[in-house]
Design an enzyme around this catalytic site. Structure first.
Site, PDB file in Angstrom:
ATOM      1  N   LEU A 146       0.859  -1.175   0.000  1.00  0.00           N
ATOM      2  CA  LEU A 146       0.000   0.000   0.000  1.00  0.00           C
ATOM      3  C   LEU A 146       0.899   1.230   0.000  1.00  0.00           C
ATOM      4  CD1 LEU A 146      -2.664  -0.935   2.737  1.00  0.00           C
ATOM      5  CD2 LEU A 146      -2.850  -1.217   0.252  1.00  0.00           C
ATOM      6  N   ASP A 147       0.451   2.304  -0.670  1.00  0.00           N
ATOM      7  CA  ASP A 147       1.201   3.551  -0.652  1.00  0.00           C
ATOM      8  C   ASP A 147       1.342   4.049   0.785  1.00  0.00           C
ATOM      9  OD1 ASP A 147       1.129   3.429  -3.396  1.00  0.00           O
ATOM     10  OD2 ASP A 147      -0.454   4.934  -3.621  1.00  0.00           O
ATOM     11  N   VAL A 148       2.361   4.859   1.014  1.00  0.00           N
ATOM     12  CA  VAL A 148       2.562   5.464   2.343  1.00  0.00           C
ATOM     13  C   VAL A 148       1.311   6.218   2.780  1.00  0.00           C
ATOM     14  CG1 VAL A 148       3.862   7.236   3.596  1.00  0.00           C
ATOM     15  CG2 VAL A 148       5.073   5.620   2.123  1.00  0.00           C
TER      16      VAL A 148
END
Length: 314
Positions: A146-148
């Site tokens: 998942l993206d930050v």
């Protein structure tokens, strides 16, 4: 992941492949050697990428069969996993094979060059979870990311069997990944499929874009609730490209609310008190790698996203 490099590398010489004919020199170097566009451009600027024995500009269009000579920097050792407590990282489920977490905002999936913040892998190590040794050293056990700035459900493999089984399941699209997203405006139709290839942005190294020669990328969506200025969507990913949801809806001119990187309205973002994209990994369904039984894990909205929804409804 793009490789990291330091000074003192090796020299490579090869003809330009037919498939890269007419491509910019920096882009060709990037594709051939797995470098970011920024790193490739720096090599060209430094005179470390020659075409037929001569230094060229980044914008030079290479021709198939031309002789390319590149001096690559030496690889930098990948970042190591450092156990670090991660506030807000919640273990939803764990057994001998998998651990499923609810990832908070501001946390990366695994260490990477240039990232000094907290990671899921470091957080799990800090609370005593043994992770699979398969995969690159800095991202062992990670089967999807998942993206930050994206919150929600993420699964990590603890056993070698689980790593192999889950990597295969993601590769063959046997995992159901559902996200909720709030996008600007109202997509038309209200339910549909976006089928548009994605690859690195041709001009911005930190962004991705829909490009004709990108990797196949398919996003299905359905409108859950419509507001005057935005829509809450249920999104199912058939593929899992970097920034896929963000890129696809930005391309349709319905960027995720709060996603300033991909064209969101800063005024609306400020009104909703959002400091990141409204995007949440809502649920994950897959066959348990040992039992074969289907398991589903669900994450509730974190406080900032829930507050933004309340403001949209007021």
């Amino acid at each position: 992941m793009t490789a990291a490099f330091a000074a003192g590398g090796d020299h490579r010489s090869l003809p330009v492949p037919d498939g890269l004919d007419g491509m910019r020199l920096d882009q060709a170097v990037s594709r051939l050697f797995g470098l970011s566009r920024t790193a490739a451009a720096a090599l060209v600027d430094a005179g470390d990428a020659l075409v037929d024995g001569a230094a060229r500009q980044n914008s030079h269009k290479v021709k198939a069969g031309s002789w390319l000579e590149v001096t690559l920097p030496a690889p930098v050792a990948p970042p190591t996993v450092v156990p670090q407590a991660v506030p807000g990282l919640t273990v939803v489920y764990a057994d001998d094979d998998i651990v499923v977490v609810d990832k908070p905002v501001g946390v990366a999936a695994h260490p990477s060059p240039g990232w000094t913040g907290p990671t899921v892998i470091g957080g799990l190590a800090a609370i005593g979870h043994r992770i699979s040794t398969s995969g690159a050293a800095e991202r062992q056990g990670v089967v999807h990311r998942l993206d930050v700035g994206t919150t929600g459900i993420m699964a990590v493999a603890k056993s070698e069997q689980a790593y192999t089984a889950l990597k295969r399941a993601f590769k063959y699209r046997e995992v159901e990944k559902r996200y909720h997203a709030v996008v600007q405006g109202h997509p038309d139709p209200s339910r549909g499929t976006i089928d548009a290839p994605i690859d690195r942005h041709p001009h911005h190294d930190y962004r991705w874009a829909v490009v004709s020669d990108g990797k196949p990328s398919i996003t299905h969506y359905d409108t859950i609730e419509a507001f005057p200025s935005a829509s809450l969507l249920d999104v199912r990913l058939e593929t899992g490209r970097t920034h896929q949801i963000r890129v696809h809806f930005s391309t349709l001119r319905h960027p995720c609310v709060g996603d300033l990187t991909y064209g969101a309205d800063p005024t609306l973002s400020a009104r909703l008190e959002l400091r990141r994209q409204w995007l949440h990994a809502r649920s994950l369904t897959f066959a348990h790698p040992r039992t074969g039984d289907d398991v589903t894990f669900v994450s509730e909205y974190p406080d900032d996203l829930a507050r933004a929804l309340t403001l949209l409804r007021d």
